[in-house]
Structure formats: structure tokens, C-alpha cells
Design an enzyme around this catalytic site. Structure first.
Site, mmCIF file in Angstrom:
data_model
loop_
_atom_site.group_PDB
_atom_site.id
_atom_site.type_symbol
_atom_site.label_atom_id
_atom_site.label_comp_id
_atom_site.label_asym_id
_atom_site.label_seq_id
_atom_site.Cartn_x
_atom_site.Cartn_y
_atom_site.Cartn_z
ATOM 1 N N ARG A 100 0.849 -1.199 0.000
ATOM 2 C CA ARG A 100 0.000 0.000 0.000
ATOM 3 C C ARG A 100 0.877 1.238 0.000
ATOM 4 O O ARG A 100 0.588 2.244 -0.665
ATOM 5 C CB ARG A 100 -0.952 -0.015 1.192
ATOM 6 C CG ARG A 100 -2.140 0.949 1.056
ATOM 7 C CD ARG A 100 -1.857 2.318 1.600
ATOM 8 N NE ARG A 100 -1.374 2.234 2.947
ATOM 9 C CZ ARG A 100 -0.454 3.053 3.451
ATOM 10 N NH1 ARG A 100 0.066 4.031 2.732
ATOM 11 N NH2 ARG A 100 -0.057 2.905 4.701
ATOM 12 N N PRO A 144 16.005 15.258 7.517
ATOM 13 C CA PRO A 144 16.527 14.599 8.711
ATOM 14 C C PRO A 144 16.201 15.322 10.014
ATOM 15 O O PRO A 144 15.997 14.673 11.051
ATOM 16 C CB PRO A 144 18.049 14.584 8.464
ATOM 17 C CG PRO A 144 18.198 14.634 6.988
ATOM 18 C CD PRO A 144 17.059 15.471 6.498
ATOM 19 N N SER A 148 8.135 16.817 10.552
ATOM 20 C CA SER A 148 6.813 17.424 10.728
ATOM 21 C C SER A 148 6.808 18.931 10.504
ATOM 22 O O SER A 148 5.788 19.572 10.714
ATOM 23 C CB SER A 148 6.291 17.123 12.148
ATOM 24 O OG SER A 148 6.090 15.740 12.329
ATOM 25 N N LEU A 249 0.111 15.239 0.058
ATOM 26 C CA LEU A 249 0.017 14.537 1.341
ATOM 27 C C LEU A 249 -1.430 14.202 1.673
ATOM 28 O O LEU A 249 -1.721 13.147 2.254
ATOM 29 C CB LEU A 249 0.631 15.388 2.458
ATOM 30 C CG LEU A 249 2.142 15.560 2.437
ATOM 31 C CD1 LEU A 249 2.578 16.502 3.557
ATOM 32 C CD2 LEU A 249 2.856 14.223 2.571
ATOM 33 N N ARG A 278 -8.168 -23.113 19.326
ATOM 34 C CA ARG A 278 -7.234 -23.409 20.414
ATOM 35 C C ARG A 278 -7.999 -23.845 21.666
ATOM 36 O O ARG A 278 -8.895 -23.118 22.135
ATOM 37 C CB ARG A 278 -6.361 -22.200 20.723
ATOM 38 C CG ARG A 278 -5.298 -22.490 21.778
ATOM 39 C CD ARG A 278 -4.521 -21.249 22.148
ATOM 40 N NE ARG A 278 -3.490 -21.561 23.128
ATOM 41 C CZ ARG A 278 -2.844 -20.664 23.857
ATOM 42 N NH1 ARG A 278 -3.132 -19.377 23.704
ATOM 43 N NH2 ARG A 278 -1.929 -21.026 24.725
ATOM 44 N N LEU A 348 -3.481 -14.366 20.903
ATOM 45 C CA LEU A 348 -2.673 -15.443 20.353
ATOM 46 C C LEU A 348 -1.648 -15.976 21.344
ATOM 47 O O LEU A 348 -1.023 -17.019 21.081
ATOM 48 C CB LEU A 348 -1.960 -14.966 19.086
ATOM 49 C CG LEU A 348 -2.858 -14.502 17.939
ATOM 50 C CD1 LEU A 348 -2.008 -13.984 16.790
ATOM 51 C CD2 LEU A 348 -3.779 -15.599 17.477
ATOM 52 N N GLU A 373 3.310 10.626 7.024
ATOM 53 C CA GLU A 373 2.177 11.434 6.554
ATOM 54 C C GLU A 373 1.473 12.147 7.704
ATOM 55 O O GLU A 373 0.266 12.359 7.685
ATOM 56 C CB GLU A 373 1.154 10.588 5.777
ATOM 57 C CG GLU A 373 1.723 9.593 4.798
ATOM 58 C CD GLU A 373 2.549 10.228 3.692
ATOM 59 O OE1 GLU A 373 2.694 11.454 3.689
ATOM 60 O OE2 GLU A 373 3.057 9.487 2.846
ATOM 61 N N THR A 375 2.266 12.764 12.139
ATOM 62 C CA THR A 375 2.186 12.023 13.395
ATOM 63 C C THR A 375 0.829 12.251 14.067
ATOM 64 O O THR A 375 0.059 13.142 13.692
ATOM 65 C CB THR A 375 3.287 12.482 14.355
ATOM 66 O OG1 THR A 375 3.076 13.878 14.664
ATOM 67 C CG2 THR A 375 4.671 12.321 13.731
ATOM 68 N N PHE A 393 0.527 25.165 16.377
ATOM 69 C CA PHE A 393 1.881 24.932 15.878
ATOM 70 C C PHE A 393 2.732 26.148 16.178
ATOM 71 O O PHE A 393 2.234 27.247 16.364
ATOM 72 C CB PHE A 393 1.861 24.694 14.359
ATOM 73 C CG PHE A 393 1.092 23.458 13.940
ATOM 74 C CD1 PHE A 393 1.713 22.238 13.917
ATOM 75 C CD2 PHE A 393 -0.232 23.540 13.560
ATOM 76 C CE1 PHE A 393 1.031 21.098 13.507
ATOM 77 C CE2 PHE A 393 -0.928 22.418 13.158
ATOM 78 C CZ PHE A 393 -0.297 21.194 13.140
#
Length: 394
Positions: A100, A144, A148, A249, A278, A348, A373, A375, A393
Site C-alpha cells: 500500500r 533529517p 513534521s 500529502l 485453540r 494469540l 504522513e 504524526t 503549531f
């Protein structure tokens, strides 16, 4: 009342009987991609994850399937609806997030950038080959020091006569080392602009990130641009500013809203099937109240996530989808898919950490999806701004 033989129990209803809400064409896309995934991805993906192997030979097949840039009109693209694309993303991620992610990077990011903001010549040069899987693209935005904070990007492009010269670095760039062309966003005197950087451009280097514990069947890279020279027509002419990359985006985030439901579905399916077979303390694990509570809670969240994805898809098709609404879908569905994977692991037991089940692989992959894409924190603040009118922001 008489007890029911477990062998006669119906298959678990994971879809809240919503299939009638899809069109025949949408279900046709779903079924075609489901068949492709079952034949080409599911049988080999555990080994590919273990070996850090990206199966490039599947790219042409995805092109033939029509899912590369499938939301784009013309230029060899399918021109499919938003819900059809969402269902395709869900079926691919049911196999593995890596595939995907590939379709997202190729179609929602790189191809969308060219389709939205490229010249007619650029569209004709790149989009048909990318739609067919003959050409691979990547999308260089994240850096780097601040994934964001694209407004603070340090990659720069300056004019030198008729040419452009790019310098800087990008990180966590899907498909970087296998891409034939990179859509690179850089700061110019005019603002942020997009550039088409061929893989053989002087000064351009892509290096695989090899120490990943997530998305191991995919390719993520560092990109380095050292005085990388491009001709004048190497720039995307249609946009200046962050509106360019943000519009792409939004397309990728939309696909995630659907895609992670595929991973959640496969985890939940494993839990239901294993709990019914199980035997513990003399009866099936599924017969215990705490197990049923876990299964019921997960099924409710899965069903809510599917309905949310469908509603967002219809809004998109109507041209009424706002960025904050995409953030609602991405924040909720990734968070709940990851919680489903973690809870299934507990159902499980110890076997849940083995390769006998796909759950730990999906869980590890979803940790990456939770970050890329946007956080959780970024999407929370996007929603908060839409609600209050205040931008939190910096």
C-alpha cells in the site's frame, strides 16, 4: 439451551453488512486487488519482510492492474473513484503495508504532484510510464531534522543562469533508490517549489536505510543533493509554496485511512480463527468471557473505522473533504488498527510473536504508518485548530 457445535458457527461478521453501500464498480476493484494480493503478495511477504526484500517484479503487475495513480484522469491512469481507490489500498495493506505504501508513494505522492502541478510536457513525459509501472517515482519532502516541519526545510534551490541547482538532504523517502525520478521539494527565493530530479542527475544520491524494524519489505532512503543541476524545465511550474506538497500529502493520507483497515482486518481474522480452534482449560479459547470482550471491542472499532473511511471517501468524491476531516480519519484509523494488532497479539499468546501469524509484522508496519504522513500529534493539532480557530503549531 443446547450447546452449538463450533464447526457450525458462521464466519465472523467483520463488516457490519456494509457491502451494499458500495457500487458494483467499487466491489470489482476490491475483488481484483484482493485476488492480486492473495496470489502475489501474501505467499511471499513473510519471507520478504524477514529478508528486507522489495519485490520489484510486482510493479509492472500493479500497473497492469490499474492501481498506480488510479485516481488520476488521463495519461494512462484509470480515473477511478475515491472509494474504489480506498478499497484497493485496504486490500493491498491486508497483504502488507509495504505494498500500500508503494502505491501511495507512486500514485498519491509522486504522480499526484506531476498531475496537479506539472506542465503538460512533464505530464506526458512521466505519467503514462508511471501508471504502467515502467517508471517509478518518489517524493522528497521529509528532512533529517524535521519531518513534521516542512516550512523549515533546509534543502534549497537557486538559479544559475537558466538552470536550477539543488543542495540539501531528505530522509525516509519511500522508493528513493529504485525511483527513476524524484519529486524533490526545496526552498527558493520565491518559496517552496517542486523539482523533477532524474535518478542519473549529477549530484543526486539515494541510499537505503537498512536498519529498519518496520516496513522491511519496502524501500526507504536518504536522499542527498550536492549541487545537483537541473535544466529550467526541471521545476514544477504550477505551484509555489507548501500548498503543493500538502495537496499530495492529503491524497496519501486518504489512502492510509482505508489501508490500515486491511491490516486490522487480517489481525482480527487471525484472532477469531485461533480463538475458536485453540483448546485451553478444556474448552475453546473463544468460549471465555474475556476473550469475547477483546474480540467484540476490536470488531466494533474495525467496523467504525470502515464506516469512517467510507464516509470520508464519499466526501472526497463530492469535493467536500476538508484537510481536518482527513486528519480525523488518519488519526483514528491508524490508532485503532494498531490497538487491534496489539490486542490480537494477546489473544494469540506466545505464538503471537512468531511468524505463524501476520500480527507482529502488521504491528511493526503500523508503527511506521502512525508516524509518516503526519504524526498523531500533528493531526491532533490540525483537528484542534479546525475546532477552535487557534493554531497551536509554532
Amino acid at each position: 439451551m443446547p450447546t452449538t457445535d463450533n464447526a457450525t458457527l458462521p464466519a465472523p461478521d467483520l463488516d457490519l453488512d456494509i457491502e451494499h453501500l458500495f457500487t458494483v464498480e467499487e466491489l470489482r476493484w476490491r475483488d481484483r486487488v484482493r485476488e492480486f494480493t492473495a496470489k502475489n503478495i501474501t505467499p511471499v511477504v513473510d519471507a520478504d519482510f524477514e529478508d528486507r526484500h522489495f519485490r520489484t517484479e510486482l510493479v509492472r503487475g500493479l500497473g497492469e492492474l490499474g492501481v498506480l495513480g488510479m485516481h488520476i484522469q488521463g495519461y494512462g491512469c484509470a480515473g477511478a473513484g475515491a472509494v474504489s481507490y480506498g478499497l484497493a489500498c485496504m486490500e493491498l495493506e491486508a497483504g502488507d503495508t509495504a505494498w500500500r505504501t508503494f502505491v501511495s508513494v507512486q500514485g498519491s505522492l509522486a504522480m499526484s504532484a506531476i498531475a496537479k502541478w506539472g506542465s503538460e510536457e512533464q505530464k506526458r513525459q512521466w505519467l503514462p510510464g508511471m501508471a504502467a509501472g515502467r517508471t517509478i517515482g518518489c517524493f522528497g519532502l521529509t528532512e533529517p531534522d524535521g519531518g513534521s516541519d516542512p516550512a523549515g526545510m533546509r534543502t534549497v534551490a537557486r538559479r544559475d543562469g537558466d538552470d536550477w541547482v539543488l543542495s540539501g538532504a531528505k530522509r525516509w523517502i519511500g522508493l528513493g533508490s529504485v525511483a527513476d525520478v524524484a519529486v524533490v521539494w526545496a526552498m527558493t527565493d520565491e518559496g517552496v517549489r517542486g523539482f523533477l530530479v532524474p535518478r542519473d542527475a549529477p549530484g543526486f544520491v539515494a541510499r537505503d536505510i537498512t536498519n529498519k524494524l518496520s516496513l522491511r519489505a519496502s524501500v526507504q532512503c536518504d536522499l542527498f543533493l550536492d549541487e545537483c543541476r537541473l535544466p529550467a524545465d526541471g521545476v514544477l511550474p504550477g505551484v509555489v509554496g507548501l500548498r503543493g506538497p500538502f495537496s499530495c500529502l492529503g491524497e496519501a493520507r486518504y489512502g492510509i485511512v482505508w489501508g490500515v483497515m486491511g491490516a486490522a482486518r487480517e489481525c482480527l481474522r487471525a484472532a477469531v480463527e485461533r480463538s475458536r480452534t485453540r483448546q485451553v482449560f478444556g474448552r475453546p479459547l473463544a468460549a471465555f468471557q474475556l476473550t469475547q470482550q477483546k474480540l467484540a471491542d476490536m470488531a466494533v472499532e474495525y467496523q467504525k473505522g470502515m464506516l469512517l473511511a467510507l464516509h470520508i471517501g464519499r466526501l472526497k468524491e463530492d469535493g467536500r473533504l476538508a484537510p481536518a476531516q482527513i486528519s480525523v480519519g488518519k488519526l483514528n484509523n491508524v490508532r485503532e488498527a494498531l490497538e487491534i494488532a496489539r490486542t490480537v497479539r494477546t489473544v494469540l499468546g506466545g505464538d503471537g510473536v512468531t511468524g505463524d501469524f501476520p500480527v507482529m509484522r502488521h504491528m511493526a508496519n503500523l508503527e511506521s504508518v502512525r508516524t509518516y504522513e503526519g504524526t498523531d500529534e500533528v493531526h491532533t493539532l490540525v483537528i484542534g485548530q479546525a475546532m477552535t480557530g487557534h493554531r497551536a503549531f509554532s
